[in-house]
Structure formats: C-alpha cells, structure tokens
Design an enzyme around this catalytic site. Sequence first.
Site, PDB file in Angstrom:
ATOM      1  N   GLU A 275      -8.238  -4.532   8.135  1.00 29.30           N
ATOM      2  CA  GLU A 275      -6.914  -4.367   8.737  1.00 29.30           C
ATOM      3  C   GLU A 275      -7.040  -3.623  10.073  1.00 29.30           C
ATOM      4  OE1 GLU A 275      -4.115  -2.111   6.412  1.00 29.30           O
ATOM      5  OE2 GLU A 275      -2.471  -2.566   7.777  1.00 29.30           O
TER       6      GLU A 275
ATOM      7  N   TYR B 290       0.829  -1.204   0.000  1.00 24.74           N
ATOM      8  CA  TYR B 290       0.000   0.000   0.000  1.00 24.74           C
ATOM      9  C   TYR B 290       0.865   1.258   0.000  1.00 24.74           C
ATOM     10  CZ  TYR B 290      -4.711  -1.994   0.683  1.00 24.74           C
ATOM     11  OH  TYR B 290      -5.905  -2.617   0.522  1.00 24.74           O
TER      12      TYR B 290
END
Lengths: 371, 387
Positions: free
Chosen positions: B249, B133
Amino acid sequence: MPLYLTDDQAMLRDTARDFMAEQGAIRSQLRHWRDIGCKDGFGHGLWKQFAEMGFAGILIGEEEGGLGLGHVEAGIVLEEIGRNLTPSPFLTTAVAFVAAVKGTAHGARWFPGILAGETVAALAIDEGARHRPEAIAMRAERAGNGFRLDGAKQFVVQGASADVTLVAARTDEGLTLFAVEKDAKGLEVEGVRLADASIGARLTFDGVEVDADAVVGEVGGGDTMLARSLAAGRTGAAAELVGLASAALDMTVDYLKQRQQFGKPIGEFQALQFRSAHLYSELEIARAATLKAQQLLDEGSDAAEAMVSVAKAKASRASQLAVQEGVQMHGGIGMTDEHDIGLYMKRDRVLAELFGDANYHADRLARLKGY
Amino acid sequence: MADLETFRRETRAWLAANCPAEMREPVRDESDACWGGRNPVFKNSAQKQWLEAMAARGWTVPDWPKDYGGGGLSPEETKILRQEMARIGARNPLYSFGISMLGPALLKYGTETQKKHYLPQIARGEIRWCQGYSEPGAGSDLASLQTKCEDKGDHWLVNGQKVWTSYADKADWIFCLVRTDSQAPKHKGISFLLFDMASPGVSTKPILLISGYSPFCETFFDDVTVPKDQIVGELNKGWDVAKYLLGHEREMISGMGLGGHSGTLGEALADAVAGDPLLRADVARFDVDSLAFRAMSEKFIDELKAGKAHPAQPSMMKYAGTELNKARHELIMAAGGADALEWESERSRQGKSAREWLRTKANSIEGGTSEIQLGIVAKRILDLPGA
C-alpha cells in the site's frame, strides 16, 4: 538498464571503499596535509597510488591505456573520496579534464602522464565569486601562429599544482578551450587555501602567448567540450557529495546510539529519530538522482543535461542537510577541530559551490524546461 | 537483450493498435478512472475496450503468473511494458486495491484454492475491493483494533466498526483485520478475513471531507456471517499478512509523488510563473525534488524486483512521495491564485484545483502517517534504539 550497480560495479565499489578507507583516511591525508601547510593540499604519493589502482584512467579508453569505463564508475570512486574527504586531483584531472580533451589531440599529449599518476590538471572557468560559465568574458586574441590570453580566473581547484590547466576564453569565433601549461610566460598563479584546506587558485593571464595547438578541438567550438566537461564535473561532484553526506549521516547515527543524556541514548528521542529518518530519505533520493544522471551520461541520452542539474542541486541540498544536522546532533563536540564532523561541513560548502550551487542548477533546470 | 528488443517492438505495435485514443489522456480525477467491479461503471466504450484488451493478455497484472490471470512477464519485460505505456501516455486500464494491495498478499499467503479463485477475478477487474483496517480507536496504533470475529463452528461471526474505509460504499468485497483472540497480546490475536460486502449485517456511511468529496466511509458489521475458508494465512497471524500488504500500500501511495504526468510542474505552470520570480524559484526547486524522486522511484522498483530493497524502504518512499505531492498542490494553488479558489464554477471544473489540494492533505495520514513512516525508517533502517 536497472537503476542499481551491476555486479562488476559493486566489486569496484568494494575495492575503492577498502582502498580509500586505508590509504585516503582523514587522519593520514586531509589532516596531515592541512597541518603541515602543504602548498598543494594533497599528496602526490596517493595520486600515484590512484594510478596504480587504475582509478586515474577510469574514463580513458582502453585503446589509450585506460579502463574505458563510464561516469557510473567514476562516481563510485568519487563517492568513496567523499566518504573519507580524501584530498586528490581525481575530480579535476581524471573526470572533468579527461572528459574535455577526450577525442582531441590533447588526449595523446596528457593521458600517459595522467595514467601514470604524474600529471595534475585543473579547469579555469569561473571569473566571479559565483559559477556563471555563460558569462565568461576572458579574451583570446589571435597573435603570431597562436593566441594571446588576457584576463583572470578564480576558484581554480588544483590550479596551484596543475601541470596543465584547461582555460575557457572568448575568441572572435566563439568560446574556445585552451590547454595552458604551467610554465606559460605571463601566467601568474596564486594559490589560495579554502575553508576545507584545499587550494583554489587565482590565475592572472597577462598576455599569455600559446601556440595554435594549445586549442582543444576547434577554435570557437568550446561550448560542446565545455558542456561535456561540466556535465562530468557536476555529476562527479554530486557523487562526492553523496559519499560525504553518507559518512556524515553514519557518523551522526553512531553518535546518537552511543551518546547518553537523561539516562538513555539520545537516539531514543523522537525528535532526533524523525530528523535522522528525513535526512536518510533525502540522501537516498539524491543518490538515485546521481546514479540516474551518470547512467544517462554513459548512454549519451538527450535527457542527461537536465538530470545532471537535478543531481547536483539535489546532492548539494541533501549533503548540506547532512552536515548541518551532523554538527547540531553532535552538540559541543561537533564544534571542535578535533572531531571530524566539522571537516565534513567545510568540504560540503566547497563542493556545493564547485560547478554551480543548488540555485544555479534549479534555475538551469527551469531554463532547460522552458520556463 | 535481443529478445527484450523484440518484446519492446511487439509491445509497442500492440499498444498502438489496441490502446484507444481516449485512453491516452491523463486521468482527470478518481471518478474518471476505471475501477471495475461486480457492476462496473464505464465512462465510455473506450474504457471498457481498453480494460478487456489488457486483461485478456494478463497485462493488468503483467508480472503475476499466467495461472492466476497475470501476464507472466519478467521484471525486465514488465519495465518495458510500463515504459511503452508511458511513451504514448496510456492510462492504467484498472485502478484496483485488489491489484496493488490484496493480490500481492494472496500470492504470498493465500492457499492454492484462494489464489485460483480470487486472483484471476482481480486481474479481470471483476471484484472491487476495500480495505478494513482502521477503527475509531485504532489508527496509527493499528494493532489495538477491536472488531470481533468469533468461531461459531461452521462459520465466523463478525461484529464491530471500521473507519476511513476507502470506497466501502462502492466495494464488492472487503479484506479486513479482525480480532480472533482477545486474550493474546495485541499483535498475536488478529486474523485477515475476506468477505462479501453484500452480506447481511454490513452497512456503510460515507464521511464528508474538507475537499467536499467522500472517498472514505464508516463501515459497520452487525452479526455478519462469514464462511470458514475465507481467512488468509494462519489464524491469529493476520498481522504478518497486514504488514506485508501495508508495504505494498505504501509503495502504491508513494507513486503519488510522481504526479501522474511525465512533464515537470514548471512546464505545466509556465505562464503563471513567468511574472513571479519567487514562485518560479519555488517551482524550480520543487522540480529538482520531483525529478530526483522520479529517479528514486525507478531505483526502488528495480531494486524491489531484484530483491535488493530493504523491507522498510516502502516507508521511506511513502513519506517522501506524499510530502512531495502535498508540496506540488500547494504550488498549483499558488500559481492558480484567485481562479484556483473557485469552489463551484464551470471555469474551475467545480473547484478541481482546490479539492485536489485538500485531498492531498490525507496522503501523509492515510496508509500510516508520515510520523509513523519516519519512526519505521529510524528504527528498522537506521537501527536507532527504542521500541
């Protein structure tokens, strides 16, 4: 059991929410009774309505004419009371007193009046300025076919209006609870108006004689019943604090959206957004802890005692944050009597002390966990 | 209800028979946990046996469908399994970004072929995943990422750099955000791509942290070729997948607030706080917060399973859980005193307390900083104004 409200409980919440917003609103109840200097600090008419709605009998068994529900449901009503700062004897009478006398002969004696919204009950536990039930010193000596009570109590919420007061005192056999009626000879009741306009009476017992049947349960067996009553009262106070804090947060967030400074709503400022979001987070955690304590109490779990203290401590701290941030973010208007936010701050302070403050309960948790 | 009682009884019996004694001890650190993968490293045979027993029942992912390697359990049954595992202190059989992050996103956005291919392997712990990411210029402003992914007709060509890639040096595959349209507004030109870390052109370099550990890496892509069918969700709509995954997450990271053991901190530090009333008070206040947060976690999971949770609620959980975990380790350091400062000694187990304390400081940065989470709560839950 999942840790959220069942459909039935959500329905009760909706009913209680509508009722309290209409009948228990600040303008018509809290401000009204305060401004006319009412000696009780609450309206008996509303207490009757509580009975008509069934609220007064929430913890009373169905076989005795109540709803036979639990602490989760009592908490639902208390949360709405907290949201509207509704002055009522619900917490002392329908929660803490009922929990204490349930299953004793005093149930038959007092429940009909409570169910009718005619009877008000109070608890006389605290003897000093801080809640220390472990240190109760008041004496009850055997006399005639009953007992003679000597000593003093304070912070007896609803004590000035109570038909019956549950008094914790020491006998030779140990801690004992007495149900003392209001006209008992030698009992002096001094109503004291508190910061939030409620009444917290001082009681002086000067050789008050009561019959043996004033004893609730067994002589010397008061610890268990007092624990039951305090668990109910503490969890109930936590629920009321959660409701109070929710209303303070909602009011503050609305104000942040509407109040313009520097050409924009102040709710656009990151500093205020972060503080509001932190407050929301603390409040949701307090709400979860309170619901957990209520469910554990209703299940009769051994884990309930510790969770009750967690709930009272966490709700007190979250609510304190809510009212402090509420007044601060309202700015000058928050300091005026005309605005409601200050009333929330005053009620929070009283509820924070009632049945033990956050420090008391953090300490109690530590003791329960053996450190 | 009766069925659930039967399920509890049977689960209890199965766990008693199948969970090795060594797997009923708390995980000591990240290297002590089982991460699976293409070339799995097991600390001992008990760890392998426990993973295989749980995977065979689909209980590494109890609430996933059986078709994809899951256990097919209802939310109530899943909760009972967790309770029964907690009751005997059973370890999580598998630590996996595949389970906690990618899996839920594949279940929602993957094609049937992708689900059938990847999910059972994730359930059995056969692929160790990492997450691509963050980039050097795109941290909190994640959508400004620049890693380029070009359409070369029969394949994708990936070039760029990622950073803070957890365990990239140990991972088999990566789920990665790449820019597939550089002309579109920044959120609209991103795609969600899966590829093998053994592909030519992928390289990693661990980053040494203040804790002395290197859980994070820099990851470089230099003309990496990726098959066309490895995009999840629609082309240029990877941001939706990414946001969904971030929710999971955050949910996973918020679990750190629970501390990983069932007792209170005060019980663990009883000897140290006995002579220090102020520390005892701090710990007692912490335990109030900690037990309240435990209730919040239970409520959040129950609401999530019942579809009652606000979509931005994981942000609140992540914020509260990580701040709590930092506070926990500050108290552990305070209680440890000089002993907790030893960085390299047998007695301190190579500085376990100090290194863990420093590691927790990343909790409120990784997966979106505390400030990012508060901003999300303010805008999406409290509905405060401003973009």
